[in-house]
Design a protein around this motif. Sequence first.
Motif, PDB file in Angstrom:
ATOM      1  N   UNK A  55       0.877  -1.037   0.049  1.00 32.04           N
ATOM      2  CA  UNK A  55      -0.012  -0.095  -0.034  1.00 32.04           C
ATOM      3  C   UNK A  55       0.994   1.373   0.008  1.00 32.04           C
ATOM      4  N   UNK A  56       0.265   2.255  -0.463  1.00 32.06           N
ATOM      5  CA  UNK A  56       0.923   3.725  -0.454  1.00 32.06           C
ATOM      6  C   UNK A  56       0.211   4.805  -0.129  1.00 32.06           C
ATOM      7  N   UNK A  57       1.039   5.907   0.275  1.00 31.36           N
ATOM      8  CA  UNK A  57       0.308   7.051   0.580  1.00 31.36           C
ATOM      9  C   UNK A  57       1.209   7.736  -0.521  1.00 31.36           C
ATOM     10  N   UNK A  58       0.403   8.940  -1.085  1.00 32.55           N
ATOM     11  CA  UNK A  58       1.357   9.907  -1.732  1.00 32.55           C
ATOM     12  C   UNK A  58       0.631  11.353  -1.603  1.00 32.55           C
ATOM     13  N   UNK A  59       1.525  12.419  -1.399  1.00 33.17           N
ATOM     14  CA  UNK A  59       1.233  13.481  -1.019  1.00 33.17           C
ATOM     15  C   UNK A  59       0.483  14.175  -2.393  1.00 33.17           C
ATOM     16  N   UNK A  60      -0.672  14.777  -2.181  1.00 33.16           N
ATOM     17  CA  UNK A  60      -1.183  15.278  -3.498  1.00 33.16           C
ATOM     18  C   UNK A  60      -1.441  16.845  -2.894  1.00 33.16           C
TER      19      UNK A  60
ATOM     20  N   UNK B  79      -4.247  -5.456   5.878  1.00 31.49           N
ATOM     21  CA  UNK B  79      -4.582  -4.089   5.261  1.00 31.49           C
ATOM     22  C   UNK B  79      -4.423  -3.149   6.383  1.00 31.49           C
ATOM     23  N   UNK B  80      -5.108  -3.374   7.359  1.00 30.24           N
ATOM     24  CA  UNK B  80      -5.253  -2.381   8.609  1.00 30.24           C
ATOM     25  C   UNK B  80      -3.771  -1.801   8.886  1.00 30.24           C
ATOM     26  N   UNK B  81      -3.012  -2.916   9.193  1.00 30.66           N
ATOM     27  CA  UNK B  81      -1.488  -2.597   9.472  1.00 30.66           C
ATOM     28  C   UNK B  81      -0.807  -1.858   8.730  1.00 30.66           C
ATOM     29  N   UNK B  82      -1.109  -2.005   7.313  1.00 31.60           N
ATOM     30  CA  UNK B  82      -0.310  -0.881   6.260  1.00 31.60           C
ATOM     31  C   UNK B  82      -1.016   0.250   6.438  1.00 31.60           C
TER      32      UNK B  82
ATOM     33  N   UNK C 108      -4.214   7.161  -0.754  1.00 34.41           N
ATOM     34  CA  UNK C 108      -3.768   6.069  -0.356  1.00 34.41           C
ATOM     35  C   UNK C 108      -4.173   5.296  -1.762  1.00 34.41           C
ATOM     36  N   UNK C 109      -3.274   4.175  -1.862  1.00 29.15           N
ATOM     37  CA  UNK C 109      -3.451   3.374  -3.057  1.00 29.15           C
ATOM     38  C   UNK C 109      -2.523   2.010  -3.058  1.00 29.15           C
ATOM     39  N   UNK C 110      -2.754   1.171  -4.132  1.00 28.73           N
ATOM     40  CA  UNK C 110      -2.094  -0.018  -4.415  1.00 28.73           C
ATOM     41  C   UNK C 110      -2.141  -1.059  -2.995  1.00 28.73           C
ATOM     42  N   UNK C 111      -3.526  -0.935  -2.488  1.00 26.49           N
ATOM     43  CA  UNK C 111      -3.525  -1.405  -1.257  1.00 26.49           C
ATOM     44  C   UNK C 111      -4.152  -3.203  -1.840  1.00 26.49           C
ATOM     45  N   UNK C 112      -3.131  -3.977  -1.416  1.00 27.58           N
ATOM     46  CA  UNK C 112      -3.159  -5.393  -2.054  1.00 27.58           C
ATOM     47  C   UNK C 112      -2.610  -6.315  -0.805  1.00 27.58           C
ATOM     48  N   UNK C 113      -3.410  -7.454  -0.828  1.00 25.29           N
ATOM     49  CA  UNK C 113      -2.877  -8.509   0.084  1.00 25.29           C
ATOM     50  C   UNK C 113      -3.128  -9.724  -0.634  1.00 25.29           C
TER      51      UNK C 113
ATOM     52  N   UNK D  76     -16.254  -2.325   2.652  1.00 26.70           N
ATOM     53  CA  UNK D  76     -16.282  -2.798   4.270  1.00 26.70           C
ATOM     54  C   UNK D  76     -14.984  -2.644   4.671  1.00 26.70           C
ATOM     55  N   UNK D  77     -14.051  -3.132   4.183  1.00 27.30           N
ATOM     56  CA  UNK D  77     -12.858  -3.043   4.884  1.00 27.30           C
ATOM     57  C   UNK D  77     -11.928  -1.662   5.085  1.00 27.30           C
ATOM     58  N   UNK D  78     -12.657  -0.894   4.314  1.00 27.24           N
ATOM     59  CA  UNK D  78     -11.836   0.778   4.507  1.00 27.24           C
ATOM     60  C   UNK D  78     -12.844   1.458   5.673  1.00 27.24           C
ATOM     61  N   UNK D  79     -14.070   0.931   5.398  1.00 30.47           N
ATOM     62  CA  UNK D  79     -15.057   1.644   6.818  1.00 30.47           C
ATOM     63  C   UNK D  79     -14.626   1.112   8.062  1.00 30.47           C
ATOM     64  N   UNK D  80     -14.312  -0.345   7.946  1.00 27.87           N
ATOM     65  CA  UNK D  80     -13.749  -0.948   9.230  1.00 27.87           C
ATOM     66  C   UNK D  80     -12.333  -0.211  10.020  1.00 27.87           C
ATOM     67  N   UNK D  81     -11.578   0.573   8.972  1.00 30.72           N
ATOM     68  CA  UNK D  81     -10.429   1.021   9.512  1.00 30.72           C
ATOM     69  C   UNK D  81     -10.646   2.469   9.536  1.00 30.72           C
ATOM     70  N   UNK D  82     -11.815   2.933   9.298  1.00 30.18           N
ATOM     71  CA  UNK D  82     -12.093   4.289   9.692  1.00 30.18           C
ATOM     72  C   UNK D  82     -12.668   5.362   8.571  1.00 30.18           C
ATOM     73  N   UNK D  83     -12.504   4.746   7.435  1.00 37.92           N
ATOM     74  CA  UNK D  83     -12.849   5.686   6.170  1.00 37.92           C
ATOM     75  C   UNK D  83     -14.259   5.812   6.186  1.00 37.92           C
ATOM     76  N   UNK D  84     -15.119   6.820   5.466  1.00 39.06           N
ATOM     77  CA  UNK D  84     -16.312   7.083   5.231  1.00 39.06           C
ATOM     78  C   UNK D  84     -16.464   7.503   4.055  1.00 39.06           C
TER      79      UNK D  84
END
Length: 159
Positions: free
Chosen positions: A66-71, A101-104, A86-91, A133-141
Amino acid sequence: MLIRPATLNDIPTLLQFEQGVITAERPFDPTLVPGAIKYYDLEMFITSPDVELLVAELDGQLIGSGYARIKQSEKVYFDFERFAYLGFMYVLPQHRGKGINKLIIDRLKEWAKAQGLTELRLQVYAGNEGAVRAYEKVGFGKHMVEMRMGLERGDDNKA
């Protein structure tokens, strides 16, 4: 389990992960061209100070990314000038559902905060309910819904 920054030596495995992401997204996006495609400039992600590309490693094997890129914000009326995308979220499939995914994402959040950022954003296909659902579980809305409409492609060369 080790979450660490990716290195250039990780690129061969990351290229496989990239194809895994593309394979997973094809059913949700009829606009992707058939055949081999490439999403990411992995070398740039690894070497850029504006990108944090992380990998999850278990017993010496890469199992996630997974990555975070400043935009820069495109909207002058937002209360932030820059954000982390955030992108390239892959397991790997056999390791899904184990919190990797949550750890990343947690590490990417830490990195974003250290960069002085206050906003995280990502995109996910609306039909990809498991990912939503996975993203909502870690706090995204859910914030905005991007909609599309395909138009018939005419033959512009007809007289």
